[in-house]
Design a protein around this motif. Sequence first.
Motif, PDB file in Angstrom:
ATOM      1  N   ASP A 155       0.813  -1.265  -0.015  1.00  0.00           N
ATOM      2  CA  ASP A 155      -0.004   0.123   0.070  1.00  0.00           C
ATOM      3  C   ASP A 155       0.852   1.427   0.155  1.00  0.00           C
ATOM      4  OD1 ASP A 155      -2.527  -1.219  -0.033  1.00  0.00           O
ATOM      5  OD2 ASP A 155      -2.807  -1.136   1.969  1.00  0.00           O
ATOM      6  N   LEU A 156       1.963   1.217   0.808  1.00  0.00           N
ATOM      7  CA  LEU A 156       2.730   2.390   1.064  1.00  0.00           C
ATOM      8  C   LEU A 156       4.086   2.258   0.073  1.00  0.00           C
ATOM      9  CD1 LEU A 156       2.111   3.657   4.519  1.00  0.00           C
ATOM     10  CD2 LEU A 156       1.171   4.538   2.796  1.00  0.00           C
ATOM     11  N   ARG A 157       4.205   1.430  -0.465  1.00  0.00           N
ATOM     12  CA  ARG A 157       5.498   1.126  -1.401  1.00  0.00           C
ATOM     13  C   ARG A 157       5.877   2.424  -2.132  1.00  0.00           C
ATOM     14  NH1 ARG A 157       5.763  -4.270  -3.390  1.00  0.00           N
ATOM     15  NH2 ARG A 157       6.334  -4.735  -1.517  1.00  0.00           N
ATOM     16  N   PRO A 158       4.898   2.980  -3.146  1.00  0.00           N
ATOM     17  CA  PRO A 158       5.178   3.988  -3.887  1.00  0.00           C
ATOM     18  C   PRO A 158       5.535   5.148  -3.009  1.00  0.00           C
ATOM     19  CG  PRO A 158       3.139   2.916  -4.706  1.00  0.00           C
ATOM     20  CD  PRO A 158       3.774   2.212  -3.339  1.00  0.00           C
ATOM     21  N   HIS A 159       4.836   5.356  -1.968  1.00  0.00           N
ATOM     22  CA  HIS A 159       5.260   6.462  -1.131  1.00  0.00           C
ATOM     23  C   HIS A 159       6.509   6.345  -0.661  1.00  0.00           C
ATOM     24  CE1 HIS A 159       1.033   5.686  -1.167  1.00  0.00           C
ATOM     25  NE2 HIS A 159       0.773   6.609  -0.807  1.00  0.00           N
ATOM     26  N   TRP A 160       7.199   5.086  -0.129  1.00  0.00           N
ATOM     27  CA  TRP A 160       8.393   5.084   0.301  1.00  0.00           C
ATOM     28  C   TRP A 160       9.412   5.185  -0.853  1.00  0.00           C
ATOM     29  CZ3 TRP A 160       9.918   5.855   4.935  1.00  0.00           C
ATOM     30  CH2 TRP A 160       8.972   5.531   5.919  1.00  0.00           C
ATOM     31  N   LEU A 161       8.930   4.829  -1.972  1.00  0.00           N
ATOM     32  CA  LEU A 161       9.918   5.146  -3.247  1.00  0.00           C
ATOM     33  C   LEU A 161      10.159   6.475  -3.483  1.00  0.00           C
ATOM     34  CD1 LEU A 161       8.739   2.081  -5.546  1.00  0.00           C
ATOM     35  CD2 LEU A 161      10.946   2.370  -4.437  1.00  0.00           C
ATOM     36  N   ILE A 162       9.206   7.298  -3.363  1.00  0.00           N
ATOM     37  CA  ILE A 162       9.256   8.915  -3.662  1.00  0.00           C
ATOM     38  C   ILE A 162      10.304   9.136  -2.520  1.00  0.00           C
ATOM     39  CG2 ILE A 162       8.237  11.021  -3.174  1.00  0.00           C
ATOM     40  CD1 ILE A 162       7.403   9.371  -5.905  1.00  0.00           C
ATOM     41  N   CYS A 163      10.260   9.037  -1.318  1.00  0.00           N
ATOM     42  CA  CYS A 163      11.355   9.330  -0.121  1.00  0.00           C
ATOM     43  C   CYS A 163      12.583   8.819  -0.680  1.00  0.00           C
ATOM     44  CB  CYS A 163      10.853   8.728   1.120  1.00  0.00           C
ATOM     45  SG  CYS A 163       9.300   9.599   1.750  1.00  0.00           S
ATOM     46  N   ALA A 164      12.872   7.573  -1.039  1.00  0.00           N
ATOM     47  CA  ALA A 164      14.088   7.044  -1.427  1.00  0.00           C
ATOM     48  C   ALA A 164      14.641   7.767  -2.662  1.00  0.00           C
ATOM     49  CB  ALA A 164      13.960   5.760  -1.826  1.00  0.00           C
ATOM     50  N   ALA A 165      13.798   8.179  -3.581  1.00  0.00           N
ATOM     51  CA  ALA A 165      14.322   8.757  -4.719  1.00  0.00           C
ATOM     52  C   ALA A 165      14.658  10.263  -4.352  1.00  0.00           C
ATOM     53  CB  ALA A 165      12.910   9.100  -5.888  1.00  0.00           C
ATOM     54  N   MET A 166      14.021  10.728  -3.463  1.00  0.00           N
ATOM     55  CA  MET A 166      14.536  12.259  -2.878  1.00  0.00           C
ATOM     56  C   MET A 166      15.812  11.976  -2.029  1.00  0.00           C
ATOM     57  SD  MET A 166      12.443  14.339  -3.793  1.00  0.00           S
ATOM     58  CE  MET A 166      10.750  14.423  -4.399  1.00  0.00           C
ATOM     59  N   LEU A 167      16.081  11.094  -1.329  1.00  0.00           N
ATOM     60  CA  LEU A 167      17.291  10.787  -0.740  1.00  0.00           C
ATOM     61  C   LEU A 167      18.659  10.680  -1.489  1.00  0.00           C
ATOM     62  CD1 LEU A 167      16.352   8.697   2.434  1.00  0.00           C
ATOM     63  CD2 LEU A 167      17.153  10.796   2.370  1.00  0.00           C
ATOM     64  N   LEU A 168      18.270   9.459  -2.732  1.00  0.00           N
ATOM     65  CA  LEU A 168      19.233   9.150  -3.774  1.00  0.00           C
ATOM     66  C   LEU A 168      19.643  10.596  -4.432  1.00  0.00           C
ATOM     67  CD1 LEU A 168      18.015   5.998  -4.861  1.00  0.00           C
ATOM     68  CD2 LEU A 168      20.055   6.480  -3.685  1.00  0.00           C
ATOM     69  N   THR A 169      18.754  11.630  -4.522  1.00  0.00           N
ATOM     70  CA  THR A 169      18.889  12.853  -5.367  1.00  0.00           C
ATOM     71  C   THR A 169      19.804  13.524  -4.413  1.00  0.00           C
ATOM     72  OG1 THR A 169      16.740  12.630  -6.273  1.00  0.00           O
ATOM     73  CG2 THR A 169      17.857  14.836  -6.317  1.00  0.00           C
ATOM     74  N   VAL A 170      19.532  13.851  -3.222  1.00  0.00           N
ATOM     75  CA  VAL A 170      20.607  14.381  -2.485  1.00  0.00           C
ATOM     76  C   VAL A 170      22.001  13.848  -2.527  1.00  0.00           C
ATOM     77  CG1 VAL A 170      21.013  15.416  -0.217  1.00  0.00           C
ATOM     78  CG2 VAL A 170      18.593  15.129  -1.073  1.00  0.00           C
ATOM     79  N   LEU A 171      21.998  12.596  -2.073  1.00  0.00           N
ATOM     80  CA  LEU A 171      23.265  11.767  -2.458  1.00  0.00           C
ATOM     81  C   LEU A 171      23.776  12.060  -3.643  1.00  0.00           C
ATOM     82  CD1 LEU A 171      25.279   9.872  -0.872  1.00  0.00           C
ATOM     83  CD2 LEU A 171      24.074   8.105  -2.012  1.00  0.00           C
ATOM     84  N   GLY A 172      23.275  11.901  -4.976  1.00  0.00           N
ATOM     85  CA  GLY A 172      23.641  12.103  -6.149  1.00  0.00           C
ATOM     86  C   GLY A 172      24.354  13.264  -6.488  1.00  0.00           C
ATOM     87  N   TYR A 173      23.622  14.371  -5.973  1.00  0.00           N
ATOM     88  CA  TYR A 173      24.341  15.719  -6.464  1.00  0.00           C
ATOM     89  C   TYR A 173      25.439  15.941  -5.436  1.00  0.00           C
ATOM     90  CZ  TYR A 173      20.928  18.213  -3.413  1.00  0.00           C
ATOM     91  OH  TYR A 173      20.151  18.529  -2.230  1.00  0.00           O
ATOM     92  N   ASN A 174      25.244  15.578  -4.166  1.00  0.00           N
ATOM     93  CA  ASN A 174      26.563  15.594  -3.423  1.00  0.00           C
ATOM     94  C   ASN A 174      27.791  14.781  -4.043  1.00  0.00           C
ATOM     95  OD1 ASN A 174      26.292  16.964  -0.306  1.00  0.00           O
ATOM     96  ND2 ASN A 174      24.164  16.395  -1.038  1.00  0.00           N
ATOM     97  N   LEU A 175      27.700  13.709  -4.585  1.00  0.00           N
ATOM     98  CA  LEU A 175      28.573  13.017  -5.127  1.00  0.00           C
ATOM     99  C   LEU A 175      28.889  13.671  -6.353  1.00  0.00           C
ATOM    100  CD1 LEU A 175      30.148  10.286  -5.115  1.00  0.00           C
ATOM    101  CD2 LEU A 175      28.480   9.374  -6.294  1.00  0.00           C
ATOM    102  N   VAL A 176      28.188  14.173  -7.166  1.00  0.00           N
ATOM    103  CA  VAL A 176      28.543  15.070  -8.292  1.00  0.00           C
ATOM    104  C   VAL A 176      29.405  16.338  -7.916  1.00  0.00           C
ATOM    105  CG1 VAL A 176      27.494  16.524 -10.195  1.00  0.00           C
ATOM    106  CG2 VAL A 176      26.839  14.140  -9.868  1.00  0.00           C
ATOM    107  N   CYS A 177      29.164  16.825  -6.872  1.00  0.00           N
ATOM    108  CA  CYS A 177      29.875  18.276  -6.126  1.00  0.00           C
ATOM    109  C   CYS A 177      31.017  17.614  -6.032  1.00  0.00           C
ATOM    110  CB  CYS A 177      29.194  18.629  -5.373  1.00  0.00           C
ATOM    111  SG  CYS A 177      27.668  19.669  -5.886  1.00  0.00           S
ATOM    112  N   HIS A 178      31.466  16.552  -5.503  1.00  0.00           N
ATOM    113  CA  HIS A 178      32.751  16.073  -4.917  1.00  0.00           C
ATOM    114  C   HIS A 178      33.404  15.798  -6.002  1.00  0.00           C
ATOM    115  CE1 HIS A 178      32.881  16.030  -0.683  1.00  0.00           C
ATOM    116  NE2 HIS A 178      31.649  16.123  -0.700  1.00  0.00           N
ATOM    117  N   LEU A 179      32.806  15.048  -7.276  1.00  0.00           N
ATOM    118  CA  LEU A 179      33.681  14.712  -8.289  1.00  0.00           C
ATOM    119  C   LEU A 179      34.087  15.730  -9.167  1.00  0.00           C
ATOM    120  CD1 LEU A 179      31.915  11.141  -9.020  1.00  0.00           C
ATOM    121  CD2 LEU A 179      34.164  11.607  -8.092  1.00  0.00           C
TER     122      LEU A 179
END
Length: 155
Positions: free
Chosen positions: A11-35
């Motif tokens: 029931d809440l899997r898509p909801h949690w996937l949205i949160c995971a996508a947001m966390l991955l986005t933050v992680l992704g651009y932090n990684l891009v900034c370092h590289l």
Amino acid sequence: MPAQSQLSAADLRPHWLICAAMLLTVLGYNLVCHLWASELQIDLDEAQRVLIRSVLYGLAILLFPFTKLLRHILLRLNQTMPGPKTARQRYLSTIIITQALIELVSLSGLAMFILGDGFNTLYIFSVMGVLGIFLHKPNPGEYLAIAAALSMENR
């Protein structure tokens, strides 16, 4: 009100996937900034950066209570507004809107990094964004309250 046991993991899997996508986005651009820090950054004047940073900090601070208020309003609308959408669809809309607003806080850090600020500013805004993602994560109780209100309306 439906029992907690009636809430399936799906029931809440898509909801949690949205949160995971947001966390991955933050992680992704932090990684891009370092590289690619030197390729990304432009050297804006310090006085202009201080002004922009101050405005963005103020907006971030205001965005937290605004998002909480908006979430409260959306949850009540989800329970009371007529329409064909299911409780799951309504709650997913609420999660998407609140997570997107909180993502703006993290993106402020990316913007400031690109304008020439250091990693410290990037980290501060990123941590604030991650905190916001945590604060506005899916809550099974909210979902069940929407489902219960809609089931009472359909009787």
